[in-house]
Structures are given as C-alpha cells and as structure tokens.
Design a protein around this motif. Structure first.
Motif, mmCIF file in Angstrom:
data_model
loop_
_atom_site.group_PDB
_atom_site.id
_atom_site.type_symbol
_atom_site.label_atom_id
_atom_site.label_comp_id
_atom_site.label_asym_id
_atom_site.label_seq_id
_atom_site.Cartn_x
_atom_site.Cartn_y
_atom_site.Cartn_z
ATOM 1 N N THR A 1 0.860 -1.192 0.000
ATOM 2 C CA THR A 1 0.000 0.000 0.000
ATOM 3 C C THR A 1 0.889 1.232 0.000
ATOM 4 N N ILE A 2 0.609 2.138 -0.918
ATOM 5 C CA ILE A 2 1.421 3.343 -1.083
ATOM 6 C C ILE A 2 0.555 4.561 -0.826
ATOM 7 N N ARG A 3 0.944 5.374 0.146
ATOM 8 C CA ARG A 3 0.190 6.569 0.505
ATOM 9 C C ARG A 3 0.939 7.829 0.048
ATOM 10 N N MET A 4 0.161 8.839 -0.283
ATOM 11 C CA MET A 4 0.722 10.119 -0.708
ATOM 12 C C MET A 4 0.714 11.092 0.456
ATOM 13 N N GLY A 5 1.907 11.413 0.921
ATOM 14 C CA GLY A 5 2.048 12.380 1.994
ATOM 15 C C GLY A 5 3.012 13.472 1.606
ATOM 16 N N MET A 6 3.325 14.318 2.547
ATOM 17 C CA MET A 6 4.316 15.358 2.355
ATOM 18 C C MET A 6 4.755 15.830 3.735
ATOM 19 N N PHE B 1 -4.046 14.450 -0.519
ATOM 20 C CA PHE B 1 -3.093 13.857 0.412
ATOM 21 C C PHE B 1 -3.755 12.838 1.327
ATOM 22 N N ASP B 2 -2.977 11.815 1.686
ATOM 23 C CA ASP B 2 -3.381 10.864 2.719
ATOM 24 C C ASP B 2 -2.870 11.278 4.086
ATOM 25 N N PHE B 3 -1.748 12.005 4.100
ATOM 26 C CA PHE B 3 -1.017 12.194 5.359
ATOM 27 C C PHE B 3 -0.105 13.405 5.232
ATOM 28 N N ILE B 4 -0.058 14.219 6.282
ATOM 29 C CA ILE B 4 0.834 15.376 6.308
ATOM 30 C C ILE B 4 1.604 15.391 7.626
ATOM 31 N N LEU B 5 2.927 15.390 7.528
ATOM 32 C CA LEU B 5 3.792 15.648 8.671
ATOM 33 C C LEU B 5 3.952 17.155 8.811
ATOM 34 N N LEU B 6 3.665 17.681 9.986
ATOM 35 C CA LEU B 6 3.937 19.082 10.266
ATOM 36 C C LEU B 6 5.241 19.127 11.056
ATOM 37 N N THR C 1 0.174 24.872 15.683
ATOM 38 C CA THR C 1 -0.917 23.944 15.986
ATOM 39 C C THR C 1 -2.196 24.685 16.374
ATOM 40 N N GLU C 2 -2.045 25.917 16.845
ATOM 41 C CA GLU C 2 -3.220 26.713 17.201
ATOM 42 C C GLU C 2 -3.837 27.408 15.987
ATOM 43 N N HIS C 3 -3.084 27.515 14.903
ATOM 44 C CA HIS C 3 -3.559 28.265 13.748
ATOM 45 C C HIS C 3 -3.686 27.445 12.466
ATOM 46 N N TYR C 4 -3.227 26.200 12.487
ATOM 47 C CA TYR C 4 -3.275 25.378 11.264
ATOM 48 C C TYR C 4 -3.725 23.965 11.612
ATOM 49 N N GLN C 5 -4.677 23.444 10.850
ATOM 50 C CA GLN C 5 -5.257 22.149 11.190
ATOM 51 C C GLN C 5 -5.109 21.073 10.115
ATOM 52 N N ASN C 6 -4.653 21.415 8.939
ATOM 53 C CA ASN C 6 -4.574 20.419 7.866
ATOM 54 C C ASN C 6 -3.248 19.657 7.905
ATOM 55 N N TYR C 7 -3.060 18.959 9.008
ATOM 56 C CA TYR C 7 -1.910 18.078 9.161
ATOM 57 C C TYR C 7 -2.370 16.842 9.925
ATOM 58 N N ASN D 1 -6.645 9.095 3.336
ATOM 59 C CA ASN D 1 -7.475 10.291 3.148
ATOM 60 C C ASN D 1 -7.490 11.180 4.394
ATOM 61 N N MET D 2 -6.338 11.296 5.026
ATOM 62 C CA MET D 2 -6.126 12.164 6.190
ATOM 63 C C MET D 2 -6.832 11.652 7.449
ATOM 64 N N GLN D 3 -7.267 10.402 7.447
ATOM 65 C CA GLN D 3 -7.904 9.812 8.606
ATOM 66 C C GLN D 3 -7.035 8.708 9.201
ATOM 67 N N PRO D 4 -6.856 8.688 10.533
ATOM 68 C CA PRO D 4 -6.009 7.663 11.143
ATOM 69 C C PRO D 4 -6.672 6.287 11.152
#
Length: 276
Positions: free
Chosen positions: A86-91, A112-117, A153-159, A268-271
C-alpha cells in the motif's frame, strides 16, 4: 502491520533515492505500507515554477517538491506495485507561521493521505546550519522552537502528526536542554494537538544520529500518554536505502514498555489504528 510513514525520495532536495527503488526495497523487506513524505520548506526553498531565482547549494538546487511529477510518480507506483504494498501520498510540511498561506494553497491542490507538520527553521533561519541558534542562549532557542510549534498547531489544522517533535535536540551543540524547564510549554503544545484530533510521530532516526534518547524523547512520549494522546505514527526519516524501515522493531518494543499499544497509518487524512 509493518509501515514506514516518513520516507524521502529524489523529490526531496536532500535525497537521490529513486521512488521506484524505495518501493522495491520496501517490498523486499516485507513492509505492508509506506507513505512518501518529501520536503516542502517555504521560506528557505522555492518551488520549481517560482518566479524567484532558484538558490543553489553545492551546485544543486535548493528546491521544494516538483509537485505534478511527484503526484504522477506516486500514481504510477500504485498502478505497478499496488498489489504488493500500500502506497500513501504524503508530504512533510516544514512550516513557519508566516508560510501558512502557501502551505494551505498547496494542501488544497492534491489529495493527500497524510501530512507531517515539522519545523526545520524559524524566521527563515535553519537549525542544521546553526543560523537559528546563533545569537540566542540555549534557553532562548529551545523555547522559541516550541513556541513556533505551539503557534502553528493553534492556527493550522490540515496536518496529521507533528514530525520529530524535539528536532532541535539533534542540532543543539550545547547538549540536551533540561526537559523540566520546557515541560509547561510542551504540555500546552501536546494538549492542543490532542484536542484537535492530531498526533505525533516517533522518528526512528534517533539511532542513526547517535542520540541517547528516542525522538521525541521518552519524557515527551510519557507526557503525551499521560495527557491522553493515542495517535502515533512510525517513520524512519529515510533518505537512503540503509535508512528505510530501520530500527522499527526496536522502537515498537520500547513504546510497548512505555504503555503504548497502538500506532496509526493514514488514508485520506484519517487515522487507522493497528496493534503495536
């Protein structure tokens, strides 16, 4: 389930590891899932289509991911190898407060499936060059690093999760700053992460860098656990073949001794939770 959720390829400016070779190596070592997390660091790097002149380091461009090619190559890998892994697209978003709008625009462009902040620089001053630390006391640069993370973390949520949370330790020439002096700030950060349904990464490169503690440290992981944190991902932070999947088994066993029982992959950004 065996997964590596911090993987770099030739699309990161600090790696020449071809994406297809990463996939083949992951299959050979028996990984069930990988997520590509190549570098974007607005503020210190430019996009390939930027009108700003590209910077060069040792003759190589200091550039962010070539996004269209990256997405196309991940799609090709899924078509060719998707029946075996399984290959996921992250950044990996190397964020700063003043770069949030650029990252949001990028996030909106791709599925994206996953974002590292992660935070690799503050005020466009990088850690690994000691530019950020220069002119500051150890107390000042440690507190400033965690304050930037808290503000983000207080101002950005798309991670999805915070990458290598105590990264500053890796580049602290003065040694490890006492955690107890940072505990209130880190606790506030972790509470914000948990309240927002996000998590933290356990980065297995701690062994590779010769550190004496996990990344993040056991003290941070125990605090996260005690505050009710559940979402953990495991990533090798690989840039070369010998990094991929390294020290995963050892790190999982250490997490079990600390009372953790699960780790996550993402779709899809869900754990998605799995037993350690």
């Amino acid at each position: 389930m065996r997964a590596d959720y911090h993987v770099h390829t030739e699309f990161s400016d600090d790696s020449v590891y071809p994406m297809e070779e990463v996939v083949k190596d992951a299959i050979r070592m028996g990984l069930d899932e990988i997520c590509f997390t190549d570098h974007v660091d607005y503020g210190v790097k430019e996009d390939w289509d930027s009108k700003v002149p590209m910077k060069y380091r040792n003759g190589e461009p200091v550039a962010n991911v070539d996004y269209p090619r990256y997405a196309e190559e991940i799609c090709r890998m899924r078509r060719q190898y998707g029946d075996r892994i399984t290959i996921r697209m992250g950044m990996e978003f190397g964020m700063q407060m003043h770069t949030i709008p650029r990252f949001q625009a990028l996030y909106d462009r791709y599925p994206f499936d996953f974002i590292l902040l992660s935070v690799h620089q503050v005020e466009d001053r990088e850690f690994w060059t000691q530019s950020f630390q220069s002119g500051r006391t150890q107390k000042e640069y440690n507190e400033r690093y965690y304050k930037e993370l808290l503000d983000l973390t207080e101002h950005y949520q798309n991670y999805s999760v915070l990458g290598h949370l105590d990264l500053i330790v890796r580049y602290d020439e003065n040694g490890v700053y006492p955690f107890e002096k940072l505990r209130p700030l880190v606790a506030q950060l972790l509470r914000t992460v948990i309240e927002n349904g996000k998590g933290i990464e356990v980065n297995t490169s701690w062994r590779r860098y010769g550190l004496t503690d996990l990344t993040p440290s056991k003290a941070i992981l125990e605090l996260y656990r005690d505050l009710g944190g559940r979402i953990l991902t495991l990533g090798s932070d690989s840039h070369k073949p010998e990094h991929l999947g390294a020290y995963m088994t050892e790190t999982r066993e250490l997490l079990k001794t600390m009372g953790f029982r699960e780790f996550c992959t993402y779709e899809n950004m869900q754990p998605v939770f799995h037993d350690l």
